[in-house]
Design a protein around this motif. Structure first.
Motif, PDB file in Angstrom:
ATOM      1  N   GLU A 201      -5.937  46.489  41.158  1.00  0.00           N
ATOM      2  CA  GLU A 201      -5.281  45.751  40.081  1.00  0.00           C
ATOM      3  C   GLU A 201      -6.219  44.685  39.518  1.00  0.00           C
ATOM      4  O   GLU A 201      -6.903  43.980  40.249  1.00  0.00           O
ATOM      5  CB  GLU A 201      -3.993  45.130  40.609  1.00  0.00           C
ATOM      6  CG  GLU A 201      -3.292  44.212  39.658  1.00  0.00           C
ATOM      7  CD  GLU A 201      -3.267  44.732  38.232  1.00  0.00           C
ATOM      8  OE1 GLU A 201      -3.034  45.927  38.040  1.00  0.00           O
ATOM      9  OE2 GLU A 201      -3.510  43.933  37.320  1.00  0.00           O
ATOM     10  N   THR A 202      -6.226  44.571  38.192  1.00  0.00           N
ATOM     11  CA  THR A 202      -7.236  43.743  37.552  1.00  0.00           C
ATOM     12  C   THR A 202      -6.681  42.551  36.784  1.00  0.00           C
ATOM     13  O   THR A 202      -7.030  41.404  37.044  1.00  0.00           O
ATOM     14  CB  THR A 202      -8.060  44.596  36.573  1.00  0.00           C
ATOM     15  OG1 THR A 202      -8.508  45.756  37.245  1.00  0.00           O
ATOM     16  CG2 THR A 202      -9.239  43.798  36.055  1.00  0.00           C
TER      17      THR A 202
ATOM     18  N   THR B 195       0.331  45.526  33.029  1.00  0.00           N
ATOM     19  CA  THR B 195      -0.100  44.493  33.967  1.00  0.00           C
ATOM     20  C   THR B 195      -0.479  43.200  33.254  1.00  0.00           C
ATOM     21  O   THR B 195      -0.355  42.125  33.829  1.00  0.00           O
ATOM     22  CB  THR B 195      -1.298  44.980  34.796  1.00  0.00           C
ATOM     23  OG1 THR B 195      -2.351  45.321  33.907  1.00  0.00           O
ATOM     24  CG2 THR B 195      -0.932  46.175  35.631  1.00  0.00           C
TER      25      THR B 195
ATOM     26  N   ARG C  21      -3.315  50.297  45.270  1.00  0.00           N
ATOM     27  CA  ARG C  21      -2.950  49.815  43.941  1.00  0.00           C
ATOM     28  C   ARG C  21      -3.302  48.333  43.804  1.00  0.00           C
ATOM     29  O   ARG C  21      -3.834  47.884  42.778  1.00  0.00           O
ATOM     30  CB  ARG C  21      -1.457  50.048  43.751  1.00  0.00           C
ATOM     31  CG  ARG C  21      -0.869  49.664  42.447  1.00  0.00           C
ATOM     32  CD  ARG C  21      -1.268  50.646  41.368  1.00  0.00           C
ATOM     33  NE  ARG C  21      -1.059  50.048  40.067  1.00  0.00           N
ATOM     34  CZ  ARG C  21       0.103  50.009  39.442  1.00  0.00           C
ATOM     35  NH1 ARG C  21       1.143  50.579  39.998  1.00  0.00           N
ATOM     36  NH2 ARG C  21       0.223  49.418  38.268  1.00  0.00           N
TER      37      ARG C  21
ATOM     38  N   PRO D 247      -9.076  53.025  40.087  1.00  0.00           N
ATOM     39  CA  PRO D 247      -8.639  51.850  39.324  1.00  0.00           C
ATOM     40  C   PRO D 247      -9.070  51.951  37.861  1.00  0.00           C
ATOM     41  O   PRO D 247     -10.150  52.452  37.563  1.00  0.00           O
ATOM     42  CB  PRO D 247      -9.360  50.690  40.017  1.00  0.00           C
ATOM     43  CG  PRO D 247      -9.711  51.187  41.363  1.00  0.00           C
ATOM     44  CD  PRO D 247      -9.904  52.657  41.235  1.00  0.00           C
TER      45      PRO D 247
ATOM     46  N   MET E   6       1.777  40.384  41.792  1.00  0.00           N
ATOM     47  CA  MET E   6       1.281  41.737  42.044  1.00  0.00           C
ATOM     48  C   MET E   6       2.215  42.456  43.020  1.00  0.00           C
ATOM     49  O   MET E   6       2.470  43.648  42.891  1.00  0.00           O
ATOM     50  CB  MET E   6      -0.123  41.639  42.642  1.00  0.00           C
ATOM     51  CG  MET E   6      -1.012  42.798  42.371  1.00  0.00           C
ATOM     52  SD  MET E   6      -2.724  42.256  42.382  1.00  0.00           S
ATOM     53  CE  MET E   6      -3.024  42.009  44.108  1.00  0.00           C
TER      54      MET E   6
END
Lengths: 295, 317, 279
Positions: free
Chosen positions: B241-242, B143, B237, A125, B177
């Motif tokens: 994800e952030t 994102t 993924r 990530p 998402m």
């Protein structure tokens, strides 16, 4: 002979099966279109919200808490400075690694170890790269949260993408060309530098631009590096603090609950970012189509 | 027919010039020998990156576990890093991560798979050439843009329909998402399905089966491992994800299963704590690395699992 | 097995006799390549078995045989291009002008500078015609523009293609026809003035007219160069070569004057192959 299949029954069944097939076909098509629909809504929404805020003052202005006067020149420059780090660093390391793996490394343990490692890195990530950058570049090497630290962190993040695409580009160069070069008495490096690299260059550049656009849009690692929100001075070098377009979007979005116009500023900045990405990708596609060799 | 021999006689003596040049080529010879070493050193930067990640996460996480027992960290349901008597229970973050991932996969799994079926089995070449690049655009949107979209557009719509939903909640970022992951699952599953040989399809179609029956009973079973691998990668993924969850799900550390509420994921916690400029050396600073290490192990496991599945169960056609 | 051994002996005896008679009549006949007991393996596959061949200078030597017989492998061993395949092992010697090229100390780049090669499929570089020719001289350190210009003209003339391309030297070589590309590749090989030119089925991808042109060119080139040509086309071997070696299953079945091979072969397998009974 015993009739195992009843023809009339089969026929009526067949009709319903064909109908079922047609219905599901439209469901599958709608699913495919769903993603595109969301994309369209997203773009329309952002443009409606932000387009009217974009003018020359917005693009060239400094940051301000007053929404009407706020500009994104600082973030734009920050993004450009980061690109100036990411492009050479990823190109040199990425192409060198690809050449090593494709043309020098013996098929065996070391080569497959490095390749497995690269594909694992591609799945880490992005926020973890942020912590790596924070620990190594910002703290250990004591750069602080400057352009160089941000650029190097993002370089490491997109390096796996570039390496894999450069490997594919090198592999696509026909063996006949390097054979011709070796046949003339050229050394390995001469063959690579004069024949293989030039032939692979368009694809390598395309891959490089695509990995660059990934780096430009990244936000999470920058938040971890402690890239500041409100930064008035423009960055002018590798060791200047900076902010970047995605960071600007992030802070304006977060503060939209305080000042409603900030959401519009965020939308306007998103338009600028998307246009930048669109231009980069168009250049990549142009290079790919224009210089694609027909061997 | 003597023009050739004449040509060579008149010509500069190339072979002699080459022979002379060869004698003074020592420097380039040395360079030629150094090249593999130089390239290897540059290639090993990727290995240094991995070592750097492992060293960073492990060394700091160990500091954290000196202060907070491992067992307490992994089983604690209370996360109060900033309180007077701080508590560091990881479960609220794991819970938030898993719930957002489940919501995302509810969207991305079926829609991604059905898109893959359409692209691989039904679409004409022309349609596919238009649709695939468009789907790739979806994958190329940063994102942060999805985060903005979830927070300022999707959440208000959900709240209009379902008023109990809070301004920051896990549902909206989970859904967005999912949209973000659709192209990934669609393209990986499509790859798996297109690699099923046509002979297998033709065998089924020739017996009078419809395309749908052929797809469900022949193509999907044959491509199953590839499809599962694409789902696992999608999950990985989603876990990593952030920005979407950071922006749209807020920072509530409640241990709850109520998707109308704000929850924090591991990634969002890292952003919050790192961005809050936690003083280096404090327990909360080290907790950053313990959470990141957990996140790293989660995603690495998923990626290795995906590779294992697609290798181990690769159909031999 | 015994007939096989017999045949081989016969071949060797014959070729030696031949040498003597030839040495008596023609003043050339100096040996450029002397192959002794050459064996070659691709990993586990034994591709060349006990090859013994003496190839003369300034002659055209044709190598014929059915596909998979080792003829391409053999010619690629002569400039060690075969080493590009991983897992290749050799035993025996190939003396080029008296020096064993299979020896590790023999610099492969030097060998390939003196021994040019033309490949099965025309493989010009994706560069201009001019740059294709100057590639060889440049990598070997010749930078003088005037000399390079001269080399380009001489090489293109030497390969019968000058008149066709002299007005478009800066155009990409990919714009040429297949036959022109192949002659360009020959010109490219001539540019470094090699002693030997190896040709690996040089006309198999070309139309009959281009093929004829290249055959004519080969006849002319042998005045200055030693040529070794692999071909699956027996008429071609008969038309252009002085000597012919017939390869089968990695062995040399027969090696003799082309005339003899095609009119009066001593091995029944050669006869079978030539009369089209297999291959």
């Amino acid at each position: 002979m015993i009739k195992q299949v009843d023809a009339t029954q089969l026929k009526s069944k067949m009709n319903s099966r064909v109908r079922k097939n047609a219905i599901w076909k439209s469901i599958f098509l709608l699913s495919t279109l769903f993603g595109l629909l969301v994309l369209a809504v997203l773009i329309i929404r952002v443009v409606m919200q932000g387009a009217s805020w974009i003018d020359i003052d917005f693009l060239t202005g400094r940051l301000s808490t007053n929404a009407d006067r706020a500009g994104i020149m600082g973030a734009l420059l920050g993004t450009v400075w980061v690109m100036l780090v990411v492009i050479p660093v990823t190109l040199i390391i990425g192409v060198a690694t690809a050449i090593y793996l494709e043309l020098y490394a013996k098929r065996g343990k070391i080569q497959s170890f490095i390749e497995t490692n690269i594909s694992n890195l591609a799945g880490v990530p992005s926020i973890v790269y942020g912590l790596l950058g924070l620990t190594i570049f910002v703290r250990l090497m004591d750069f602080g949260n400057v352009v160089l630290a941000g650029g190097l962190t993002l370089s490491l993040l997109v390096l796996p993408i570039l390496i894999v695409s450069a490997q594919e580009a090198l592999r696509a160069v026909p063996a006949q060309l390097s054979e011709a070069s070796y046949g003339m008495g050229a050394t390995k490096w001469q063959t690579i530098r004069r024949i293989i690299l030039p032939a692979a260059l368009p694809s390598i550049l395309t891959g490089s631009i695509l990995s660059l656009s990934r780096a430009i849009g990244e936000t999470a690692p920058l938040t971890v590096l402690g890239i500041p929100a409100l930064l008035i001075p423009f960055p002018g070098g590798l060791f200047d603090t900076f902010t970047a377009l995605p960071m600007q979007i992030y802070y304006w979005t977060l503060d939209a609950s305080l000042v409603a116009e900030y959401a519009n500023l965020a939308a306007a900045t998103i338009i600028v970012l998307l246009v930048l990405l669109f231009v980069l990708n168009s250049v990549a596609i142009f290079i790919r189509n224009k210089f694609q060799h027909r061997y | 027919m003597s023009k050739n021999s004449e040509a060579k006689k008149e010509a500069v003596n190339v072979s002699e010039m080459i022979a002379q040049n060869k004698k003074k080529k020592n420097i380039s010879n040395l360079f030629e020998k150094l090249i593999p070493t130089i390239l290897f050193l540059l290639a090993s930067i990727t290995i240094l990156t991995t070592l750097g990640i492992l060293y960073t996460l492990l060394s700091q996480a160990i500091e954290f576990f000196k202060r907070v027992p491992i067992w307490e960290f992994f089983t604690g349901t209370v996360l109060k890093p900033l309180s007077q008597n701080p508590e560091f229970g990881l479960l609220p973050l794991i819970n938030g991560t898993i719930i957002s991932t489940i919501i995302a996969m509810f969207v991305a799994g079926p829609i991604g798979l059905m898109s893959a079926i359409y692209l691989s089995e039904y679409a004409s070449d022309r349609v596919r050439r238009i649709l695939k690049p468009l789907l790739e655009i979806l994958a190329g949107i940063p994102t942060i843009v999805y985060g903005f979209f979830a927070f300022t557009f999707v959440t208000p719509i959900i709240r209009a329909i379902w008023p109990e939903v809070e301004a920051t909640n896990i549902l909206s970022p989970g859904l967005v998402m999912g949209v973000m992951i659709i192209p990934m699952i669609a393209s990986l599953s499509e790859d798996a399905m297109t690699s099923v040989p046509n002979a297998m399809r033709e065998g089924s179609l020739a017996m009078g089966a419809t395309k749908l029956e052929t797809t469900l009973k022949v193509v999907i079973p044959a491509a199953f491992s590839g499809i599962i691998a694409s789902f696992v990668l999608g999950i990985s993924r989603a876990i990593g994800e952030t920005m979407i969850v950071t922006i749209a799900s807020g920072s509530s550390k409640n241990f709850t299963f109520d998707i109308t509420q704000s929850m924090q994921t591991m990634t969002a916690y890292i952003v919050e704590v790192a961005g809050g400029e936690a003083p280096a050396g404090s327990t909360i600073y080290y907790s950053l690395y313990a959470v990141a290490l957990t996140l790293f192990v989660f995603t690495l496991t998923m990626n290795l699992l995906a590779r294992y599945i697609s290798r181990k169960f690769r159909e031999e056609y | 097995m015994s007939t096989l051994a017999n045949n081989k002996m016969k071949v060797q005896v014959k070729s030696k006799q031949d040498e003597e008679t030839e040495a008596a009549t023609v003043e050339s006949g100096k040996i450029v390549y002397d192959t002794k007991d050459l064996n070659l393996w691709y990993s586990e596959t034994h591709a060349l078995k006990d090859i013994n061949l003496e190839i003369n200078e300034k002659e055209v030597t044709a190598i014929i045989g059915p596909s998979g017989c080792g003829k391409s492998t053999y010619i690629k061993t002569l400039n060690r291009m075969v080493e590009l395949v991983p897992g290749v092992r050799t035993t025996g010697t190939i003396a080029y002008k008296g020096k064993n090229i299979l020896d590790r100390s023999f610099k492969v780049e030097d060998l390939r500078t003196q021994v040019g090669m033309v490949f099965q499929k025309p493989n010009p570089f994706p560069k201009s015609i001019y740059e294709n020719i100057t590639y060889g001289p440049k990598i070997h350190g010749i930078r003088n523009k005037k000399i390079l210009d001269e080399i380009v003209e001489n090489s293109l003339r030497g390969a019968y293609i000058w008149d066709e391309v002299k007005d478009r030297l800066n155009e990409n070589a990919y714009g040429l026809s297949g036959g022109q590309q192949q002659r360009l590749c020959i010109a490219r090989a001539l540019a470094v003035q090699p002693d030997v030119i190896l040709m690996d089925e040089p006309t198999s991808a070309l139309d009959p007219k281009s093929t004829l042109k290249i055959e004519e060119l080969v006849q002319d080139l042998k005045k200055e160069y030693s040529l070794i040509i692999v071909t699956h086309n027996m008429q071609q071997a008969a038309r252009i070569s002085d000597k012919t070696a017939f390869f089968l299953n990695g062995e040399v079945v027969e090696y003799d004057k082309t005339n003899t091979i095609f009119t009066n072969p001593s091995d029944s397998r050669t006869e079978d192959y030539i009369s089209g009974r297999f291959g």
